[in-house]
Design a protein around this motif. Structure first.
Motif, mmCIF file in Angstrom:
data_model
loop_
_atom_site.group_PDB
_atom_site.id
_atom_site.type_symbol
_atom_site.label_atom_id
_atom_site.label_comp_id
_atom_site.label_asym_id
_atom_site.label_seq_id
_atom_site.Cartn_x
_atom_site.Cartn_y
_atom_site.Cartn_z
ATOM 1 N N ASP A 4 -3.877 -4.502 14.501
ATOM 2 C CA ASP A 4 -3.219 -5.362 13.526
ATOM 3 C C ASP A 4 -2.345 -4.534 12.591
ATOM 4 O O ASP A 4 -2.689 -3.411 12.222
ATOM 5 N N VAL A 5 -1.233 -5.100 12.207
ATOM 6 C CA VAL A 5 -0.353 -4.482 11.213
ATOM 7 C C VAL A 5 -0.484 -5.302 9.928
ATOM 8 O O VAL A 5 -0.292 -6.517 9.931
ATOM 9 N N LEU A 6 -0.857 -4.625 8.851
ATOM 10 C CA LEU A 6 -1.064 -5.303 7.578
ATOM 11 C C LEU A 6 0.132 -5.120 6.658
ATOM 12 O O LEU A 6 0.845 -4.112 6.734
ATOM 13 N N LYS A 7 0.319 -6.049 5.791
ATOM 14 C CA LYS A 7 1.296 -5.903 4.714
ATOM 15 C C LYS A 7 0.546 -5.327 3.528
ATOM 16 O O LYS A 7 -0.522 -5.826 3.176
ATOM 17 N N LEU A 8 1.026 -4.244 2.948
ATOM 18 C CA LEU A 8 0.309 -3.565 1.879
ATOM 19 C C LEU A 8 -0.063 -4.533 0.764
ATOM 20 O O LEU A 8 0.796 -5.157 0.148
ATOM 21 N N GLY A 9 -1.354 -4.676 0.544
ATOM 22 C CA GLY A 9 -1.843 -5.577 -0.489
ATOM 23 C C GLY A 9 -1.992 -7.008 -0.030
ATOM 24 O O GLY A 9 -2.348 -7.883 -0.822
ATOM 25 N N GLU A 137 0.499 -1.320 -9.989
ATOM 26 C CA GLU A 137 0.842 -2.226 -8.893
ATOM 27 C C GLU A 137 0.352 -1.664 -7.559
ATOM 28 O O GLU A 137 -0.236 -2.379 -6.743
ATOM 29 N N LEU A 138 0.576 -0.373 -7.349
ATOM 30 C CA LEU A 138 0.129 0.249 -6.100
ATOM 31 C C LEU A 138 -1.396 0.284 -6.032
ATOM 32 O O LEU A 138 -1.986 0.035 -4.974
ATOM 33 N N ALA A 139 -2.038 0.565 -7.163
ATOM 34 C CA ALA A 139 -3.503 0.595 -7.200
ATOM 35 C C ALA A 139 -4.079 -0.764 -6.822
ATOM 36 O O ALA A 139 -5.092 -0.849 -6.110
ATOM 37 N N SER A 140 -3.441 -1.814 -7.295
ATOM 38 C CA SER A 140 -3.900 -3.170 -6.980
ATOM 39 C C SER A 140 -3.762 -3.472 -5.487
ATOM 40 O O SER A 140 -4.654 -4.066 -4.870
ATOM 41 N N LYS A 141 -2.657 -3.033 -4.903
ATOM 42 C CA LYS A 141 -2.434 -3.267 -3.469
ATOM 43 C C LYS A 141 -3.447 -2.491 -2.623
ATOM 44 O O LYS A 141 -3.974 -2.999 -1.625
ATOM 45 N N LEU A 142 -3.730 -1.254 -3.028
ATOM 46 C CA LEU A 142 -4.688 -0.441 -2.280
ATOM 47 C C LEU A 142 -6.110 -0.966 -2.431
ATOM 48 O O LEU A 142 -6.914 -0.897 -1.501
ATOM 49 N N LYS A 143 -6.407 -1.510 -3.607
ATOM 50 C CA LYS A 143 -7.744 -2.065 -3.850
ATOM 51 C C LYS A 143 -8.013 -3.254 -2.935
ATOM 52 O O LYS A 143 -9.156 -3.490 -2.531
ATOM 53 N N ALA A 144 -6.968 -3.966 -2.591
ATOM 54 C CA ALA A 144 -7.115 -5.123 -1.710
ATOM 55 C C ALA A 144 -7.615 -4.708 -0.328
ATOM 56 O O ALA A 144 -8.237 -5.494 0.384
ATOM 57 N N HIS A 145 -7.353 -3.452 0.042
ATOM 58 C CA HIS A 145 -7.817 -2.934 1.343
ATOM 59 C C HIS A 145 -8.998 -1.979 1.168
ATOM 60 O O HIS A 145 -9.391 -1.306 2.123
ATOM 61 N N ASP A 146 -9.532 -1.908 -0.045
ATOM 62 C CA ASP A 146 -10.670 -1.041 -0.366
ATOM 63 C C ASP A 146 -10.370 0.420 -0.034
ATOM 64 O O ASP A 146 -11.185 1.123 0.572
#
Length: 214
Positions: A4-9, A137-146
């Motif tokens: 799967d290819v994810l969209k960041l966040g 903003e980047l931290a929030s996106k990365l947190k979404a993927h743990d």
């Protein structure tokens, strides 16, 4: 193999095909170990140095006559057994680097990528870009993927993404040209953009020129 290819966040945005020769190998610990030892040896400065007998300041005059003093036979006070004397067999400035064939380095990189894929620690995203250099903003996106400890790789990074990633503990970014086994293995997760996947496959299958860091 399809991943799967994810969209960041965000959620899944598509699928990508990974080459089995790069991401589907059975990892060999011996190859990974050889590469990491080679890489870390090249990093060593080798600038440690102590003064030996011929380099310390002092007279070369013989301190006592050879025989008849009732004590040990000595030359001068620069000998290692005296305070202020030179260090016996001390470290010298040298390079710790040694050679490792390019074929072995390339194969070790393929096994490192396969190890991440096999352990379920590989994530593929569509792109690594931000509209503004905002760490939050980047931290929030990365947190979404743990993602707490991750290496993010792309062919090249835009300025906004690079600035935002600098302030995140445990998150490192690396262009494909700097791919190495040590950085891949020391992070819990490996995040590749679709462009990075294509670049790595081209490089490691011999269709691209071998980089200096490989």
């Amino acid at each position: 193999m399809e991943v799967d290819v994810l969209k960041l966040g965000a959620d899944k945005s598509g699928a990508a095909s990974l080459n089995e020769e790069v991401f589907g190998l059975e990892p060999r610990k011996d190859l990974l170990h050889r590469y990491v030892v080679w890489q870390l040896a090249r990093r060593q400065a080798g600038t440690h140095k102590t003064k030996e007998r011929g380099e310390v300041a002092g007279s070369t005059k013989k301190i006592v006559r050879q025989k008849g003093s009732g004590g040990a036979r000595h030359g001068n006070k620069k000998a290692p057994q005296f305070r202020g004397g030179g260090k016996a067999h001390g470290p010298r400035v040298r390079s710790h680097a040694f050679d490792l064939p390019k074929k072995v380095r390339r194969l070790a990189l393929r096994h490192a990528l396969s190890a991440k894929q096999g352990a379920g620690e590989l994530i593929v995203i569509d792109e690594a870009k931000l509209d503004a250099p905002k760490t939050s903003e980047l931290a929030s996106k990365l947190k979404a993927h743990d993602l707490k400890s991750a290496l993010i790789m792309d062919v090249s990074f835009d300025e906004n993404f690079s600035k935002a990633a600098k302030n995140l503990d445990g998150i490192d970014i690396l262009p494909v040209a700097g791919t190495n086994v040590y950085d891949i293995l020391k992070h819990d997760k490996l995040v590749l953009t679709k462009a990075a996947v294509e670049g790595l496959e081209a490089r490691l299958l011999g269709t691209a020129k071998e980089g200096a860091a490989a």
